[in-house]
Every structure is written in C-alpha cells, then in structure tokens.
Scaffold this motif. Sequence first.
Motif, PDB file in Angstrom:
ATOM      1  N   LEU A  58      28.707  52.732  44.516  1.00  0.00           N
ATOM      2  CA  LEU A  58      27.846  51.901  45.362  1.00  0.00           C
ATOM      3  C   LEU A  58      28.211  52.070  46.831  1.00  0.00           C
ATOM      4  O   LEU A  58      27.333  52.205  47.694  1.00  0.00           O
ATOM      5  CB  LEU A  58      27.969  50.432  44.956  1.00  0.00           C
ATOM      6  CG  LEU A  58      27.049  49.445  45.688  1.00  0.00           C
ATOM      7  CD1 LEU A  58      25.585  49.823  45.500  1.00  0.00           C
ATOM      8  CD2 LEU A  58      27.292  48.022  45.185  1.00  0.00           C
ATOM      9  N   LEU A  59      29.501  52.091  47.147  1.00  0.00           N
ATOM     10  CA  LEU A  59      29.937  52.290  48.524  1.00  0.00           C
ATOM     11  C   LEU A  59      29.638  53.704  49.000  1.00  0.00           C
ATOM     12  O   LEU A  59      29.310  53.925  50.172  1.00  0.00           O
ATOM     13  CB  LEU A  59      31.438  52.011  48.652  1.00  0.00           C
ATOM     14  CG  LEU A  59      31.886  50.561  48.434  1.00  0.00           C
ATOM     15  CD1 LEU A  59      33.405  50.461  48.522  1.00  0.00           C
ATOM     16  CD2 LEU A  59      31.238  49.627  49.445  1.00  0.00           C
ATOM     17  N   ALA A  60      29.729  54.668  48.103  1.00  0.00           N
ATOM     18  CA  ALA A  60      29.488  56.062  48.476  1.00  0.00           C
ATOM     19  C   ALA A  60      28.024  56.327  48.789  1.00  0.00           C
ATOM     20  O   ALA A  60      27.697  57.250  49.546  1.00  0.00           O
ATOM     21  CB  ALA A  60      29.951  56.984  47.361  1.00  0.00           C
ATOM     22  N   ARG A 106      21.856  42.189  47.298  1.00  0.00           N
ATOM     23  CA  ARG A 106      22.389  43.566  47.334  1.00  0.00           C
ATOM     24  C   ARG A 106      23.575  43.651  48.289  1.00  0.00           C
ATOM     25  O   ARG A 106      24.599  44.258  47.966  1.00  0.00           O
ATOM     26  CB  ARG A 106      21.295  44.539  47.763  1.00  0.00           C
ATOM     27  CG  ARG A 106      21.816  45.946  48.035  1.00  0.00           C
ATOM     28  CD  ARG A 106      20.691  46.890  48.445  1.00  0.00           C
ATOM     29  NE  ARG A 106      21.229  48.130  49.007  1.00  0.00           N
ATOM     30  CZ  ARG A 106      21.745  49.112  48.284  1.00  0.00           C
ATOM     31  NH1 ARG A 106      21.793  49.017  46.969  1.00  0.00           N
ATOM     32  NH2 ARG A 106      22.212  50.199  48.867  1.00  0.00           N
ATOM     33  N   PHE A 107      23.455  43.022  49.456  1.00  0.00           N
ATOM     34  CA  PHE A 107      24.553  43.085  50.422  1.00  0.00           C
ATOM     35  C   PHE A 107      25.818  42.446  49.866  1.00  0.00           C
ATOM     36  O   PHE A 107      26.916  42.965  50.040  1.00  0.00           O
ATOM     37  CB  PHE A 107      24.163  42.410  51.731  1.00  0.00           C
ATOM     38  CG  PHE A 107      25.309  42.303  52.695  1.00  0.00           C
ATOM     39  CD1 PHE A 107      25.776  43.424  53.354  1.00  0.00           C
ATOM     40  CD2 PHE A 107      25.947  41.089  52.915  1.00  0.00           C
ATOM     41  CE1 PHE A 107      26.860  43.359  54.216  1.00  0.00           C
ATOM     42  CE2 PHE A 107      27.024  41.001  53.783  1.00  0.00           C
ATOM     43  CZ  PHE A 107      27.480  42.148  54.433  1.00  0.00           C
ATOM     44  N   LEU A 108      25.678  41.308  49.222  1.00  0.00           N
ATOM     45  CA  LEU A 108      26.839  40.627  48.648  1.00  0.00           C
ATOM     46  C   LEU A 108      27.487  41.474  47.552  1.00  0.00           C
ATOM     47  O   LEU A 108      28.719  41.474  47.403  1.00  0.00           O
ATOM     48  CB  LEU A 108      26.438  39.264  48.094  1.00  0.00           C
ATOM     49  CG  LEU A 108      26.013  38.222  49.137  1.00  0.00           C
ATOM     50  CD1 LEU A 108      25.495  36.972  48.443  1.00  0.00           C
ATOM     51  CD2 LEU A 108      27.165  37.875  50.075  1.00  0.00           C
ATOM     52  N   GLU A 137      41.263  37.483  46.724  1.00  0.00           N
ATOM     53  CA  GLU A 137      41.071  36.992  45.355  1.00  0.00           C
ATOM     54  C   GLU A 137      40.125  35.793  45.332  1.00  0.00           C
ATOM     55  O   GLU A 137      39.229  35.704  44.488  1.00  0.00           O
ATOM     56  CB  GLU A 137      42.413  36.616  44.738  1.00  0.00           C
ATOM     57  CG  GLU A 137      43.304  37.799  44.400  1.00  0.00           C
ATOM     58  CD  GLU A 137      42.767  38.621  43.238  1.00  0.00           C
ATOM     59  OE1 GLU A 137      41.863  38.131  42.540  1.00  0.00           O
ATOM     60  OE2 GLU A 137      43.255  39.745  43.033  1.00  0.00           O
ATOM     61  N   ALA A 138      40.329  34.859  46.270  1.00  0.00           N
ATOM     62  CA  ALA A 138      39.449  33.687  46.352  1.00  0.00           C
ATOM     63  C   ALA A 138      38.022  34.105  46.686  1.00  0.00           C
ATOM     64  O   ALA A 138      37.060  33.537  46.159  1.00  0.00           O
ATOM     65  CB  ALA A 138      39.982  32.707  47.397  1.00  0.00           C
ATOM     66  N   CYS A 139      37.891  35.115  47.543  1.00  0.00           N
ATOM     67  CA  CYS A 139      36.563  35.601  47.909  1.00  0.00           C
ATOM     68  C   CYS A 139      35.842  36.214  46.717  1.00  0.00           C
ATOM     69  O   CYS A 139      34.646  35.980  46.505  1.00  0.00           O
ATOM     70  CB  CYS A 139      36.674  36.644  49.019  1.00  0.00           C
ATOM     71  SG  CYS A 139      37.147  35.987  50.623  1.00  0.00           S
ATOM     72  N   LEU A 140      36.565  37.002  45.957  1.00  0.00           N
ATOM     73  CA  LEU A 140      35.953  37.635  44.786  1.00  0.00           C
ATOM     74  C   LEU A 140      35.490  36.593  43.777  1.00  0.00           C
ATOM     75  O   LEU A 140      34.430  36.733  43.158  1.00  0.00           O
ATOM     76  CB  LEU A 140      36.950  38.599  44.141  1.00  0.00           C
ATOM     77  CG  LEU A 140      37.150  39.932  44.875  1.00  0.00           C
ATOM     78  CD1 LEU A 140      38.320  40.702  44.291  1.00  0.00           C
ATOM     79  CD2 LEU A 140      35.872  40.763  44.815  1.00  0.00           C
ATOM     80  N   LEU A 164      29.476  44.025  49.356  1.00  0.00           N
ATOM     81  CA  LEU A 164      30.694  43.406  49.889  1.00  0.00           C
ATOM     82  C   LEU A 164      31.724  43.224  48.778  1.00  0.00           C
ATOM     83  O   LEU A 164      32.923  43.451  48.983  1.00  0.00           O
ATOM     84  CB  LEU A 164      30.349  42.058  50.530  1.00  0.00           C
ATOM     85  CG  LEU A 164      31.522  41.277  51.132  1.00  0.00           C
ATOM     86  CD1 LEU A 164      32.216  42.085  52.227  1.00  0.00           C
ATOM     87  CD2 LEU A 164      31.036  39.935  51.688  1.00  0.00           C
ATOM     88  N   ARG A 165      31.260  42.821  47.604  1.00  0.00           N
ATOM     89  CA  ARG A 165      32.173  42.654  46.468  1.00  0.00           C
ATOM     90  C   ARG A 165      32.819  43.992  46.098  1.00  0.00           C
ATOM     91  O   ARG A 165      34.027  44.042  45.805  1.00  0.00           O
ATOM     92  CB  ARG A 165      31.423  42.076  45.269  1.00  0.00           C
ATOM     93  CG  ARG A 165      32.290  41.884  44.033  1.00  0.00           C
ATOM     94  CD  ARG A 165      31.609  40.979  43.019  1.00  0.00           C
ATOM     95  NE  ARG A 165      30.288  41.478  42.655  1.00  0.00           N
ATOM     96  CZ  ARG A 165      29.392  40.776  41.954  1.00  0.00           C
ATOM     97  NH1 ARG A 165      29.696  39.543  41.529  1.00  0.00           N
ATOM     98  NH2 ARG A 165      28.215  41.288  41.655  1.00  0.00           N
TER      99      ARG A 165
END
Length: 209
Positions: free
Chosen positions: A162-164, A139-141, A119-122, A144-145
């Motif tokens: 996006l992950l797919a 784009r990488f971040l 949660e803190a990361c998001l 990751l999100r």
Amino acid sequence: MATSVAVEIPVAESVLSRYEVAAQVFHRAVQAGCQDPNVFYLLAMAHKRQGKTADARNALRKIPKPDANVLLQMGLLSLQEQNLSQAEGELQRAWEADKTSYEIAYNLLLTQLTLGKVEACLELLSQTVELAPSQDERRFLTILRSLLRASQKEGCHRPDLLLAELTPADEQRLLKVVRSLGQLDTVHTLLKALADARPRSPAVRDGYV
C-alpha cells in the motif's frame, strides 16, 4: 469679509470584530447572573476565535457538567498552547464520553502520534477508520496505519504494498501530516519508514533528508 466654515474632521472609531462583540454580549449576560452552559460555551468560542485561549478555557471550566464537545474544545485549546499531555487527557475524556465522534478520534490520534505513542495510535485507528466520513478519508487512515506498522521494528523488513503504490496526492497528504507533528523523534521515525517503503520518491527522500 470671508466667513470661515468649520470643517468637521471625522474621528477614527475602533471597529470591533463580530467575535469581540459576541464576547461582550455573552460576558454581560454572565455578569447579570446567567448560568446557562450554552452561554458559557458561546463565550468560550468567541474568545477562541480571537485567539484568547486562556479566556476561552476559563469560560469552558464554568460549565458544571462538560459533555464530549466541551472536552474536545478544551483539548483543542491545549493543542494551541502546545500542551500535548494535557490535550491528550482532555481528548481521551472526550472520546470516552462519545465514541461516535470522528473529530474527537482524529485529534486524539494525532496527539498520541505526536507523543510517539504508536501502539495507542494503532489501537485507536481501528475505530477511527470506521468513523471516517468519506471513502477518501478512510483510505488515508488505512495508509497511515500501514506507515505506523512499518515504523515498528517487526514491520521494517516486510515491504508494504500500500505504501509502495501511493498516489501523488496520498503521498503529499501523508508527508504534510507527518511534518505537522512537531516532535523531531516521531517525525524522523515515520519519515524513515516511508523512505524505506518508497526509496524512489524524490518528495519522500527530500523530506527525510
């Protein structure tokens, strides 16, 4: 009668690295009474380059009013020492002192991620994306999100496009970052989410297994 000639045998001398030489110079300056924060900082960096984290930390602690960069360096030293909780506190203080630094934000982000604080990361990612120095980094971040959101229970049943549709380069970097976290529970959770999003990827499947 033959005259013996003395042959001078060279004696091996220890060769100091430039960081050792620099550390000696700055240390002598401190011993002479110098209290310049820049000297303490340079002394700390010389020690850090030699892998002397304790000496580097001691030098940084002598800086009376540490700025964001000094706090960042203390956080990085704590990461080298595998002291994640202390690193998070120091990086958080650095971030509060300078919310324009991508380096601070990124290191704090990875530290919180290693600690499993999704949660803190998001929350931090939204600001980190805006500070990214390049389009590729942004784009990488964003990827990751998406992975962090997918790792949460409420996101597990919704496929993430996006992950797919990751490129091989994106996938390799994401796997490298996840594997580098060092905390098995966090790594397992993220790899499971990635495997669910990319069931046909051999690299992801092998990493998860």
